[in-house]
Design an enzyme around this catalytic site. Structure first.
Site, PDB file in Angstrom:
ATOM      1  N   ILE A  17      59.871  40.266  14.093  1.00  0.00           N
ATOM      2  CA  ILE A  17      58.522  39.928  14.949  1.00  0.00           C
ATOM      3  C   ILE A  17      57.175  40.831  14.398  1.00  0.00           C
ATOM      4  CG2 ILE A  17      58.892  41.972  16.605  1.00  0.00           C
ATOM      5  CD1 ILE A  17      57.764  38.823  17.814  1.00  0.00           C
ATOM      6  N   ASN A  30      59.047  49.011  27.267  1.00  0.00           N
ATOM      7  CA  ASN A  30      59.855  49.791  28.667  1.00  0.00           C
ATOM      8  C   ASN A  30      58.405  50.038  29.409  1.00  0.00           C
ATOM      9  OD1 ASN A  30      59.229  52.505  27.901  1.00  0.00           O
ATOM     10  ND2 ASN A  30      60.477  52.192  26.200  1.00  0.00           N
ATOM     11  N   GLY A  38      64.434  49.448  19.034  1.00  0.00           N
ATOM     12  CA  GLY A  38      64.445  47.960  18.997  1.00  0.00           C
ATOM     13  C   GLY A  38      62.998  47.483  18.574  1.00  0.00           C
ATOM     14  N   VAL A  39      62.436  46.265  19.428  1.00  0.00           N
ATOM     15  CA  VAL A  39      61.236  45.693  18.844  1.00  0.00           C
ATOM     16  C   VAL A  39      60.171  46.800  19.006  1.00  0.00           C
ATOM     17  CG1 VAL A  39      59.646  43.998  19.557  1.00  0.00           C
ATOM     18  CG2 VAL A  39      62.349  43.438  19.473  1.00  0.00           C
ATOM     19  N   ASP A  40      60.209  47.627  20.158  1.00  0.00           N
ATOM     20  CA  ASP A  40      59.256  48.515  20.540  1.00  0.00           C
ATOM     21  C   ASP A  40      58.976  49.509  19.432  1.00  0.00           C
ATOM     22  OD1 ASP A  40      57.458  49.593  21.984  1.00  0.00           O
ATOM     23  OD2 ASP A  40      58.740  50.392  23.642  1.00  0.00           O
ATOM     24  N   SER A 129      64.528  41.528  26.631  1.00  0.00           N
ATOM     25  CA  SER A 129      65.642  41.870  27.422  1.00  0.00           C
ATOM     26  C   SER A 129      67.062  41.893  27.067  1.00  0.00           C
ATOM     27  CB  SER A 129      65.371  41.409  28.863  1.00  0.00           C
ATOM     28  OG  SER A 129      64.603  41.796  29.807  1.00  0.00           O
ATOM     29  N   THR A 130      67.154  41.150  25.903  1.00  0.00           N
ATOM     30  CA  THR A 130      68.625  41.097  25.151  1.00  0.00           C
ATOM     31  C   THR A 130      69.110  41.912  24.269  1.00  0.00           C
ATOM     32  OG1 THR A 130      67.962  39.504  23.417  1.00  0.00           O
ATOM     33  CG2 THR A 130      68.301  38.633  25.747  1.00  0.00           C
ATOM     34  N   GLY A 131      68.247  43.047  24.169  1.00  0.00           N
ATOM     35  CA  GLY A 131      68.735  44.343  23.213  1.00  0.00           C
ATOM     36  C   GLY A 131      69.402  45.253  24.461  1.00  0.00           C
TER      37      GLY A 131
HETATM   38  P1  ADP Z   1      64.882  45.142  25.374  1.00  0.00           P
HETATM   39  O1  ADP Z   1      64.864  46.412  25.648  1.00  0.00           O
HETATM   40  O2  ADP Z   1      63.779  44.356  26.159  1.00  0.00           O
HETATM   41  O3  ADP Z   1      66.003  44.459  25.668  1.00  0.00           O
HETATM   42  P2  ADP Z   1      65.088  45.373  22.581  1.00  0.00           P
HETATM   43  O4  ADP Z   1      64.125  45.683  21.447  1.00  0.00           O
HETATM   44  O5  ADP Z   1      66.159  46.225  22.720  1.00  0.00           O
HETATM   45  O6  ADP Z   1      64.513  44.751  23.937  1.00  0.00           O
HETATM   46  O7  ADP Z   1      65.818  43.922  21.890  1.00  0.00           O
HETATM   47  C1  ADP Z   1      65.565  42.637  22.233  1.00  0.00           C
HETATM   48  C2  ADP Z   1      65.921  41.726  21.364  1.00  0.00           C
HETATM   49  O8  ADP Z   1      64.939  41.944  20.053  1.00  0.00           O
HETATM   50  C3  ADP Z   1      67.078  41.936  20.668  1.00  0.00           C
HETATM   51  O9  ADP Z   1      67.869  40.549  20.735  1.00  0.00           O
HETATM   52  C4  ADP Z   1      66.911  42.828  19.395  1.00  0.00           C
HETATM   53  O10 ADP Z   1      68.069  42.254  18.589  1.00  0.00           O
HETATM   54  C5  ADP Z   1      65.655  41.908  18.671  1.00  0.00           C
HETATM   55  N1  ADP Z   1      65.094  42.810  17.685  1.00  0.00           N
HETATM   56  C6  ADP Z   1      65.025  44.100  17.534  1.00  0.00           C
HETATM   57  N2  ADP Z   1      64.244  44.469  16.420  1.00  0.00           N
HETATM   58  C7  ADP Z   1      63.566  43.250  16.189  1.00  0.00           C
HETATM   59  C8  ADP Z   1      62.617  42.797  15.314  1.00  0.00           C
HETATM   60  N3  ADP Z   1      62.139  44.004  14.480  1.00  0.00           N
HETATM   61  N4  ADP Z   1      62.036  41.743  15.422  1.00  0.00           N
HETATM   62  C9  ADP Z   1      62.468  40.743  16.336  1.00  0.00           C
HETATM   63  N5  ADP Z   1      63.542  41.092  17.171  1.00  0.00           N
HETATM   64  C10 ADP Z   1      64.180  42.239  16.994  1.00  0.00           C
END
Ligand code: ADP
Length: 181
Positions: A17, A30, A38-40, A129-131
């Site tokens: 992303i 969060n 993760g994404v954050d 939400s799927t991580g």
């Molecule tokens: P949440 O806390 O909402 O579950 P996460 O960031 O833990 O969010 O995960 C959400 C999804 O994003 C998961 O499927 C994870 O594998 C995916 N993810 C993690 N890093 C990246 C990235 N750099 N780009 C896109 N998707 C990502």
């Protein structure tokens, strides 16, 4: 794959992303808005400290108790290619009977509404939400795709909605859902 819904293209890709050049990218944040894994974590690492600086102001002004699940706020994209980061908080999965589907759909809708309000025409979403939050991907994918299609049916002005999936399994799940919707 991509699919046209009226004048909007919905695109599904495997990727990161933080690398997207859409005008907005969505952060699966969060409630604290202070960063995380993760994404954050990836967004704050690539985008630099300007993002956190604006998140702190949002906490001090609009949301002293934290951003509730389903809501969305925007900051600069900092050093990212995207102009804006839209931060939203998905629901934590706890079995499915605690308004998780409703809150997840609301998160997607509020991000799109905020993008429109800011005049942004292209937006990338991760699989919210799927991580760490543990939402089963099949269930979350269905809600995500349906919420976006429903929003686009009622609101004109977005040119592209891109879902950026982080594994080929997740991509397949979303593709199946988009094909069936
Ligand atoms: P949440 O806390 O909402 O579950 P996460 O960031 O833990 O969010 O995960 C959400 C999804 O994003 C998961 O499927 C994870 O594998 C995916 N993810 C993690 N890093 C990246 C990235 N750099 N780009 C896109 N998707 C990502």
């Amino acid at each position: 794959m991509d699919v046209k819904i009226g004048t909007t293209k919905i695109t599904l890709i495997l990727g990161d992303i933080t690398e997207q050049e859409t005008e907005a990218i969505v952060n699966a944040a969060n409630s604290s808005l202070m960063g995380g894994g993760g994404v954050d974590g990836a967004i704050h690492r690539s985008g630099g400290h300007e993002i956190l600086k604006e998140c702190k102001v949002i906490r001090q002004t609009l949301y002293p108790a934290g951003l509730p699940a389903g809501k969305a706020v925007a900051t600069t994209g900092g050093k990212l290619k995207a102009k804006k980061v839209i931060h939203t908080v998905g629901p934590i999965w706890s079995g499915g009977n605690n308004r998780e589907p409703e809150l997840l759909a609301e998160a997607y809708r509020n991000c799109l509404a905020l993008a429109l309000k800011m005049g942004l025409k292209t937006i990338s979403f991760p699989s919210i939400s799927t991580g760490a939050y543990g939402y089963p991907t099949e269930k979350a994918g269905r809600i995500a795709i349906r919420a976006v299609i429903e929003f686009l049916g009622k609101n004109a002005g977005i040119e592209e909605v891109r879902f950026v999936l982080h594994s080929s399994h997740d991509l397949l799940v979303y593709e199946k859902e988009l094909t069936e919707s």
